[in-house]
Scaffold this motif. Structure first.
Motif, PDB file in Angstrom:
ATOM      1  N   TYR A 147      36.471  41.310  29.527  1.00 49.40           N
ATOM      2  CA  TYR A 147      37.662  40.467  29.462  1.00 49.40           C
ATOM      3  C   TYR A 147      37.460  39.137  30.190  1.00 49.40           C
ATOM      4  CZ  TYR A 147      40.379  44.282  27.461  1.00 49.40           C
ATOM      5  OH  TYR A 147      40.851  45.259  26.631  1.00 49.40           O
ATOM      6  N   GLY A 148      36.241  38.872  30.610  1.00 51.15           N
ATOM      7  CA  GLY A 148      35.958  37.622  31.291  1.00 51.15           C
ATOM      8  C   GLY A 148      36.361  37.599  32.747  1.00 51.15           C
ATOM      9  N   ALA A 149      36.746  38.745  33.305  1.00 57.59           N
ATOM     10  CA  ALA A 149      37.136  38.820  34.714  1.00 57.59           C
ATOM     11  C   ALA A 149      35.894  38.877  35.600  1.00 57.59           C
ATOM     12  CB  ALA A 149      38.010  40.041  34.951  1.00 57.59           C
ATOM     13  N   LEU A 150      36.069  38.465  36.841  1.00 57.02           N
ATOM     14  CA  LEU A 150      34.967  38.439  37.793  1.00 57.02           C
ATOM     15  C   LEU A 150      35.227  39.374  38.975  1.00 57.02           C
ATOM     16  CD1 LEU A 150      34.318  34.593  37.972  1.00 57.02           C
ATOM     17  CD2 LEU A 150      32.773  36.303  36.987  1.00 57.02           C
ATOM     18  N   TYR A 151      34.206  40.122  39.348  1.00 54.71           N
ATOM     19  CA  TYR A 151      34.254  40.861  40.602  1.00 54.71           C
ATOM     20  C   TYR A 151      34.014  39.877  41.751  1.00 54.71           C
ATOM     21  CZ  TYR A 151      33.831  45.418  38.233  1.00 54.71           C
ATOM     22  OH  TYR A 151      34.039  46.540  37.454  1.00 54.71           O
ATOM     23  N   THR A 152      34.777  40.038  42.817  1.00 52.60           N
ATOM     24  CA  THR A 152      34.519  39.256  44.020  1.00 52.60           C
ATOM     25  C   THR A 152      33.395  39.912  44.814  1.00 52.60           C
ATOM     26  OG1 THR A 152      36.067  40.500  45.396  1.00 52.60           O
ATOM     27  CG2 THR A 152      36.951  38.619  44.137  1.00 52.60           C
ATOM     28  N   TYR A 153      32.873  39.183  45.778  1.00 55.19           N
ATOM     29  CA  TYR A 153      31.836  39.739  46.636  1.00 55.19           C
ATOM     30  C   TYR A 153      32.343  40.991  47.345  1.00 55.19           C
ATOM     31  CZ  TYR A 153      28.325  40.218  50.274  1.00 55.19           C
ATOM     32  OH  TYR A 153      27.344  40.728  51.103  1.00 55.19           O
ATOM     33  N   ARG A 275      47.779  26.366  26.693  1.00 48.48           N
ATOM     34  CA  ARG A 275      49.030  26.298  27.459  1.00 48.48           C
ATOM     35  C   ARG A 275      49.969  25.265  26.847  1.00 48.48           C
ATOM     36  NH1 ARG A 275      45.708  25.393  32.001  1.00 48.48           N
ATOM     37  NH2 ARG A 275      44.978  27.320  32.967  1.00 48.48           N
ATOM     38  N   GLU A 276      49.433  24.102  26.535  1.00 45.75           N
ATOM     39  CA  GLU A 276      50.259  23.026  25.983  1.00 45.75           C
ATOM     40  C   GLU A 276      50.871  23.412  24.639  1.00 45.75           C
ATOM     41  OE1 GLU A 276      47.569  19.759  25.790  1.00 45.75           O
ATOM     42  OE2 GLU A 276      47.859  19.164  27.889  1.00 45.75           O
ATOM     43  N   LYS A 277      50.138  24.205  23.873  1.00 47.75           N
ATOM     44  CA  LYS A 277      50.612  24.612  22.554  1.00 47.75           C
ATOM     45  C   LYS A 277      51.522  25.845  22.620  1.00 47.75           C
ATOM     46  CE  LYS A 277      48.170  21.506  20.255  1.00 47.75           C
ATOM     47  NZ  LYS A 277      48.762  20.480  19.363  1.00 47.75           N
ATOM     48  N   GLY A 278      51.735  26.369  23.820  1.00 47.51           N
ATOM     49  CA  GLY A 278      52.667  27.480  23.996  1.00 47.51           C
ATOM     50  C   GLY A 278      52.119  28.857  23.682  1.00 47.51           C
ATOM     51  N   TYR A 279      50.815  29.008  23.670  1.00 40.73           N
ATOM     52  CA  TYR A 279      50.235  30.328  23.412  1.00 40.73           C
ATOM     53  C   TYR A 279      50.388  31.220  24.636  1.00 40.73           C
ATOM     54  CZ  TYR A 279      48.155  28.916  18.991  1.00 40.73           C
ATOM     55  OH  TYR A 279      47.969  28.515  17.693  1.00 40.73           O
ATOM     56  N   GLN A 280      50.606  32.493  24.400  1.00 42.04           N
ATOM     57  CA  GLN A 280      50.738  33.466  25.477  1.00 42.04           C
ATOM     58  C   GLN A 280      49.380  34.097  25.759  1.00 42.04           C
ATOM     59  OE1 GLN A 280      53.497  36.664  24.715  1.00 42.04           O
ATOM     60  NE2 GLN A 280      52.911  37.789  26.562  1.00 42.04           N
ATOM     61  N   PHE A 281      48.933  34.000  26.999  1.00 40.43           N
ATOM     62  CA  PHE A 281      47.645  34.596  27.372  1.00 40.43           C
ATOM     63  C   PHE A 281      47.811  36.098  27.574  1.00 40.43           C
ATOM     64  CE2 PHE A 281      46.906  30.190  28.474  1.00 40.43           C
ATOM     65  CZ  PHE A 281      45.557  29.996  28.197  1.00 40.43           C
ATOM     66  N   TYR A 282      46.885  36.860  27.009  1.00 42.43           N
ATOM     67  CA  TYR A 282      46.811  38.292  27.311  1.00 42.43           C
ATOM     68  C   TYR A 282      46.159  38.456  28.681  1.00 42.43           C
ATOM     69  CZ  TYR A 282      45.638  43.235  26.840  1.00 42.43           C
ATOM     70  OH  TYR A 282      45.525  44.588  27.039  1.00 42.43           O
ATOM     71  N   TYR A 283      45.099  37.681  28.890  1.00 36.92           N
ATOM     72  CA  TYR A 283      44.478  37.570  30.203  1.00 36.92           C
ATOM     73  C   TYR A 283      43.824  36.200  30.281  1.00 36.92           C
ATOM     74  CZ  TYR A 283      41.233  38.016  34.077  1.00 36.92           C
ATOM     75  OH  TYR A 283      40.544  37.790  35.253  1.00 36.92           O
ATOM     76  N   GLU A 284      44.154  35.452  31.319  1.00 40.91           N
ATOM     77  CA  GLU A 284      43.627  34.103  31.480  1.00 40.91           C
ATOM     78  C   GLU A 284      42.344  34.189  32.296  1.00 40.91           C
ATOM     79  OE1 GLU A 284      45.229  29.672  32.819  1.00 40.91           O
ATOM     80  OE2 GLU A 284      46.639  31.341  32.537  1.00 40.91           O
ATOM     81  N   SER A 285      41.246  34.221  31.606  1.00 42.14           N
ATOM     82  CA  SER A 285      39.944  34.442  32.225  1.00 42.14           C
ATOM     83  C   SER A 285      39.429  33.197  32.938  1.00 42.14           C
ATOM     84  CB  SER A 285      38.945  34.854  31.137  1.00 42.14           C
ATOM     85  OG  SER A 285      37.618  34.621  31.547  1.00 42.14           O
ATOM     86  N   PRO A 286      38.718  33.388  34.057  1.00 41.66           N
ATOM     87  CA  PRO A 286      38.092  32.255  34.744  1.00 41.66           C
ATOM     88  C   PRO A 286      36.744  31.862  34.137  1.00 41.66           C
ATOM     89  CG  PRO A 286      37.695  34.241  35.993  1.00 41.66           C
ATOM     90  CD  PRO A 286      38.575  34.637  34.838  1.00 41.66           C
ATOM     91  N   THR A 287      36.315  32.594  33.107  1.00 38.91           N
ATOM     92  CA  THR A 287      35.010  32.310  32.507  1.00 38.91           C
ATOM     93  C   THR A 287      35.173  31.764  31.089  1.00 38.91           C
ATOM     94  OG1 THR A 287      34.737  34.648  31.878  1.00 38.91           O
ATOM     95  CG2 THR A 287      33.843  33.969  33.999  1.00 38.91           C
ATOM     96  N   ASN A 288      34.209  31.979  30.239  1.00 39.78           N
ATOM     97  CA  ASN A 288      34.192  31.283  28.950  1.00 39.78           C
ATOM     98  C   ASN A 288      34.979  31.978  27.849  1.00 39.78           C
ATOM     99  OD1 ASN A 288      32.155  33.411  28.815  1.00 39.78           O
ATOM    100  ND2 ASN A 288      31.467  32.460  26.914  1.00 39.78           N
ATOM    101  N   GLN A 289      35.483  33.191  28.088  1.00 36.23           N
ATOM    102  CA  GLN A 289      36.258  33.909  27.080  1.00 36.23           C
ATOM    103  C   GLN A 289      37.748  33.825  27.406  1.00 36.23           C
ATOM    104  OE1 GLN A 289      34.175  37.813  25.838  1.00 36.23           O
ATOM    105  NE2 GLN A 289      33.755  37.631  28.018  1.00 36.23           N
ATOM    106  N   GLN A 290      38.545  33.470  26.397  1.00 38.43           N
ATOM    107  CA  GLN A 290      39.994  33.382  26.578  1.00 38.43           C
ATOM    108  C   GLN A 290      40.688  34.299  25.569  1.00 38.43           C
ATOM    109  OE1 GLN A 290      41.268  31.817  29.205  1.00 38.43           O
ATOM    110  NE2 GLN A 290      39.115  31.367  29.720  1.00 38.43           N
ATOM    111  N   PHE A 291      41.703  35.009  26.056  1.00 40.90           N
ATOM    112  CA  PHE A 291      42.384  36.010  25.240  1.00 40.90           C
ATOM    113  C   PHE A 291      43.858  35.640  25.097  1.00 40.90           C
ATOM    114  CE2 PHE A 291      38.773  37.816  27.357  1.00 40.90           C
ATOM    115  CZ  PHE A 291      38.146  38.566  26.384  1.00 40.90           C
TER     116      PHE A 291
END
Length: 341
Positions: A147-153, A275-291
């Motif tokens: 899902y493009g999520a990151l584990y922290t240290y 965001r500007e177009k009003g799309y709803q994020f399923y999960y807003e990833s900090p990496t290159n994949q957006q859902f």
């Protein structure tokens, strides 16, 4: 058509192709015994701060996951993973095909918690019938997750500590590692992975390589006769140079990280547009994949001009889709997508 369905839909990064052409007529030894394999190995050791790392180059992610897991586990062992983990969902049972079970754990955006691993292990050994069950023999995670999520240290540190207590190796799938390393929110670098993981791999295929992943065993713990076992899996390339030449270039002048940073710059633009177009994020990833969650009727119109990736059904009227930037994304792609959306 615009292509945002994945990060491997074009051939190879121009600089990697250039390097392949430059070295094409060199006569080199086969099976990973060439000079570029040694150069790339040394550069990965230096970048990871792990001078004793054992590095092997394989062709793709599923192959890498299967070989590492199969060679590390005993015949009676399985691998703990998020129920959304790649080995549990999108690898066609490749792990089970080798006789090892994927033992699924709860997840959040693809991440598993150290507490859930601990809970599973304690309950397993508390079961009086555990000798009749598949033993947990490894913990598998992805950085970034599916899902493009990151584990922290700190999260990785906790996982590593649980694994050490129970004498389980921690394996980190780095198919998209370059995009994770480049993320602004990321606090995990290659030396941290070498410190906390028993084995990880550096993904090349999704970062612009024609093909290739670099497997790194971090503490002189590579399975015995690993090259022989790789060959048994049909994965030992005679022309090993094809991969090592690219990784040698990846780790020259920080090209690997620069590619990830460029893709994330486009991902930030993509998030702003959504965001500007009003799309709803399923999960807003900090990496290159957006859902994002999109109405099914709207998807029909979108599909006429944009290739996206189906992710999962949200409800009867909505679907979660993935839009991914990559090493091959251009500013023109982003601008055109903005017009379409």
């Amino acid at each position: 058509m615009l292509h945002f369905e994945n990060d491997y839909n074009e051939g190879a990064h121009p600089k990697l192709l250039e390097t392949l052409l430059e070295t094409n007529e060199e006569n080199l030894a086969g099976y990973g015994l060439d000079s570029y394999t040694e150069l790339a190995t040394q550069k990965i050791r230096e970048a990871s701060g792990c001078p004793e790392a054992q590095v092997t180059f394989l062709t793709g992610g599923t192959q890498t996951n299967q070989i590492v897991i199969d060679t590390v586990l005993a015949p009676y062992e399985g691998v703990l993973a998020a129920r959304t983990g790649h080995i549990a969902t999108h690898e066609a049972g490749a792990i089970e095909f080798t006789g090892h079970k994927v033992l699924e754990l709860p997840q959040e955006h693809g991440k598993i918690r150290a507490s859930d691993v601990k809970y599973f292990l304690e309950n397993f050994y508390a079961d009086g019938n555990h000798e009749h069950m598949v033993f947990p023999g490894m913990v598998y995670i992805s950085q970034p997750t599916e899902y493009g999520a990151l584990y922290t240290y700190k999260e990785l540190q906790k996982l590593s500590q649980v694994c050490q207590v129970h004498e389980l190796p921690l394996f980190i799938d780095g198919a998209r590692l370059g995009y994770g390393l480049a993320a602004k929110e990321n606090d995990v670098d290659l030396p941290a992975l070498a410190e906390l993981a028993d084995v990880f791999y550096i993904g090349g295929t999704k970062l612009g390589a024609l093909l290739g992943e670099a497997v790194v065993f971090t503490s002189n713990n590579q399975p015995k006769h690993f090259a022989t076992q790789v060959k048994q899996h049909g994965a030992l390339l005679a022309k090993g140079r094809v991969i090592s030449v690219q990784f040698d270039r990846f780790f020259t002048n920080n090209l690997y990280l620069k590619i990830g940073q460029e893709a994330l710059n486009y991902a930030e633009q993509l998030k702003t547009i959504l965001r500007e177009k009003g799309y709803q994020f399923y999960y807003e990833s900090p990496t290159n994949q957006q859902f994002v969650i999109v109405e099914n009727e709207q998807l029909k119109t979108l599909a006429e001009k944009v290739v996206y990736s189906f992710w999962e059904k949200y409800d009867d009227k909505h679907t979660v889709i993935r839009l991914a930037t990559s090493w091959s994304t251009t500013q023109e792609d982003i601008d055109r997508l903005k017009e379409i959306l």
